[in-house]
Design a protein around this motif. Structure first.
Motif, PDB file in Angstrom:
ATOM      1  N   ALA A 152       0.863  -1.174   0.000  1.00  0.00           N
ATOM      2  CA  ALA A 152       0.000   0.000   0.000  1.00  0.00           C
ATOM      3  C   ALA A 152       0.903   1.228   0.000  1.00  0.00           C
ATOM      4  CB  ALA A 152      -0.891  -0.005   1.232  1.00  0.00           C
ATOM      5  N   VAL A 153       0.468   2.260  -0.657  1.00  0.00           N
ATOM      6  CA  VAL A 153       1.224   3.508  -0.646  1.00  0.00           C
ATOM      7  C   VAL A 153       0.996   4.155   0.714  1.00  0.00           C
ATOM      8  CG1 VAL A 153       1.504   5.766  -1.732  1.00  0.00           C
ATOM      9  CG2 VAL A 153       0.938   3.770  -3.141  1.00  0.00           C
ATOM     10  N   PRO A 154       2.080   4.386   1.476  1.00  0.00           N
ATOM     11  CA  PRO A 154       1.876   4.965   2.807  1.00  0.00           C
ATOM     12  C   PRO A 154       1.398   6.414   2.726  1.00  0.00           C
ATOM     13  CG  PRO A 154       4.219   4.773   2.349  1.00  0.00           C
ATOM     14  CD  PRO A 154       3.486   4.137   1.196  1.00  0.00           C
ATOM     15  N   THR A 155       0.578   6.784   3.662  1.00  0.00           N
ATOM     16  CA  THR A 155       0.117   8.166   3.769  1.00  0.00           C
ATOM     17  C   THR A 155       1.098   8.949   4.625  1.00  0.00           C
ATOM     18  OG1 THR A 155      -1.164   7.741   5.752  1.00  0.00           O
ATOM     19  CG2 THR A 155      -2.298   7.422   3.627  1.00  0.00           C
ATOM     20  N   ARG A 156       0.919  10.239   4.643  1.00  0.00           N
ATOM     21  CA  ARG A 156       1.789  11.120   5.426  1.00  0.00           C
ATOM     22  C   ARG A 156       1.857  10.690   6.885  1.00  0.00           C
ATOM     23  NH1 ARG A 156       2.057  15.367   8.698  1.00  0.00           N
ATOM     24  NH2 ARG A 156       3.539  17.061   8.269  1.00  0.00           N
ATOM     25  N   TYR A 196       7.748   7.766  -4.638  1.00  0.00           N
ATOM     26  CA  TYR A 196       8.467   8.446  -3.557  1.00  0.00           C
ATOM     27  C   TYR A 196       7.850   8.072  -2.210  1.00  0.00           C
ATOM     28  CZ  TYR A 196      10.918  11.630  -6.815  1.00  0.00           C
ATOM     29  OH  TYR A 196      11.707  12.168  -7.785  1.00  0.00           O
ATOM     30  N   ALA A 197       6.531   8.058  -2.147  1.00  0.00           N
ATOM     31  CA  ALA A 197       5.864   7.697  -0.898  1.00  0.00           C
ATOM     32  C   ALA A 197       6.249   6.284  -0.473  1.00  0.00           C
ATOM     33  CB  ALA A 197       4.349   7.818  -1.049  1.00  0.00           C
ATOM     34  N   SER A 221      12.846   5.075   6.863  1.00  0.00           N
ATOM     35  CA  SER A 221      12.977   6.366   7.537  1.00  0.00           C
ATOM     36  C   SER A 221      14.064   7.229   6.903  1.00  0.00           C
ATOM     37  CB  SER A 221      13.289   6.164   9.022  1.00  0.00           C
ATOM     38  OG  SER A 221      12.209   5.524   9.643  1.00  0.00           O
ATOM     39  N   ASN A 222      15.091   6.612   6.357  1.00  0.00           N
ATOM     40  CA  ASN A 222      16.203   7.345   5.768  1.00  0.00           C
ATOM     41  C   ASN A 222      16.215   7.317   4.247  1.00  0.00           C
ATOM     42  OD1 ASN A 222      17.467   7.924   8.351  1.00  0.00           O
ATOM     43  ND2 ASN A 222      17.835   5.731   8.432  1.00  0.00           N
ATOM     44  N   GLY A 223      15.488   6.395   3.655  1.00  0.00           N
ATOM     45  CA  GLY A 223      15.585   6.151   2.221  1.00  0.00           C
ATOM     46  C   GLY A 223      15.162   7.303   1.335  1.00  0.00           C
ATOM     47  N   LEU A 224      14.093   7.976   1.674  1.00  0.00           N
ATOM     48  CA  LEU A 224      13.575   9.020   0.787  1.00  0.00           C
ATOM     49  C   LEU A 224      14.525  10.208   0.717  1.00  0.00           C
ATOM     50  CD1 LEU A 224      11.397   9.944  -1.152  1.00  0.00           C
ATOM     51  CD2 LEU A 224      10.079  10.783   0.815  1.00  0.00           C
ATOM     52  N   PHE A 281       7.310  14.946   2.432  1.00  0.00           N
ATOM     53  CA  PHE A 281       5.984  14.896   1.792  1.00  0.00           C
ATOM     54  C   PHE A 281       5.428  16.317   1.634  1.00  0.00           C
ATOM     55  CE2 PHE A 281       3.922  10.443   2.345  1.00  0.00           C
ATOM     56  CZ  PHE A 281       5.104   9.801   2.021  1.00  0.00           C
ATOM     57  N   ASP A 282       5.548  17.121   2.683  1.00  0.00           N
ATOM     58  CA  ASP A 282       5.037  18.499   2.632  1.00  0.00           C
ATOM     59  C   ASP A 282       5.754  19.296   1.538  1.00  0.00           C
ATOM     60  OD1 ASP A 282       3.382  17.839   4.758  1.00  0.00           O
ATOM     61  OD2 ASP A 282       4.645  18.845   6.261  1.00  0.00           O
ATOM     62  N   ASN A 283       7.069  19.124   1.448  1.00  0.00           N
ATOM     63  CA  ASN A 283       7.840  19.837   0.417  1.00  0.00           C
ATOM     64  C   ASN A 283       7.473  19.367  -0.984  1.00  0.00           C
ATOM     65  OD1 ASN A 283       9.200  21.391   2.308  1.00  0.00           O
ATOM     66  ND2 ASN A 283      10.882  19.943   2.494  1.00  0.00           N
ATOM     67  N   LEU A 284       7.286  18.067  -1.147  1.00  0.00           N
ATOM     68  CA  LEU A 284       6.873  17.544  -2.457  1.00  0.00           C
ATOM     69  C   LEU A 284       5.487  18.062  -2.831  1.00  0.00           C
ATOM     70  CD1 LEU A 284       8.150  13.870  -2.121  1.00  0.00           C
ATOM     71  CD2 LEU A 284       8.989  15.583  -3.754  1.00  0.00           C
TER      72      LEU A 284
END
Length: 176
Positions: free
Chosen positions: A5-9, A34-35, A41-44, A20-23
């Motif tokens: 599932a695509v994680p939410t904020r 990206y999500a 925690s560090n990957g994005l 997420f906010d910057n994107l």
């Protein structure tokens, strides 16, 4: 196979919530791929820094490589995203399809995409003929290193999508 599932904020680490906010501000949405990377925690942050690092290749060259590598790795998500980005960088629909086929009417781009496809297919090895053609078009050792780094960037994204199969949230690229 496991469903991703695509994680939410609210489901990602605080550092990724800020990304997420910057994107959201810069793109108007958080791309699903990206999500998905935000499961780490560090990957994005790590990936975006790598992807956005300076390179000796211009935007059109980068998109040409992104298209041929994504085609070679059969990644519909990245093909769709880079078809849209390719159009923003001035490529026509037909030019995008040609780049995906590993060719261009522009001799310099042609040498670039042929070498990129060969490197991808052959896991970091390439024919001497294609390497020579790359240099004959004016590319340098710096360009070769940047090409390899770009291929690794795109291959990582291709692999993330090919394994997770999260929904494509760009207009879907046409089949070849």
């Amino acid at each position: 196979m496991r469903t991703f599932a695509v994680p939410t904020r609210s489901e990602v680490a605080p550092v990724n919530q800020e990304i997420f906010d910057n994107l959201q501000k810069s793109l108007g949405f958080v791309p699903n791929l990206y999500a998905t990377i935000a499961y780490s925690s560090n990957g994005l942050a790590k990936f975006l820094a790598y992807q956005n690092a300076k390179t000796s290749l211009n935007n059109r060259e980068k998109e040409a490589v992104n298209l041929v590598v994504s085609q070679t790795n059969a990644c519909l998500y990245c093909l769709s995203a880079h078809t849209a980005i390719g159009k923003m960088n001035g490529f026509t629909d037909e030019q995008i399809l040609d780049l995906r086929r590993g060719k261009s009417e522009n001799p310099k781009l042609n040498a670039l995409v042929q070498l990129a496809a060969d490197i991808t297919i052959n896991k970091g090895r390439a024919s001497e003929e294609l390497v020579n053609a790359f240099y004959e078009q004016g590319y340098t050792n710096e360009n070769l290193v940047d090409l390899i780094l770009l291929i690794s960037d795109k291959t990582a994204m291709n692999y993330v999508h090919n394994l997770t199969q999260v929904p494509v949230d760009f207009p879907v690229a046409p089949a070849l």
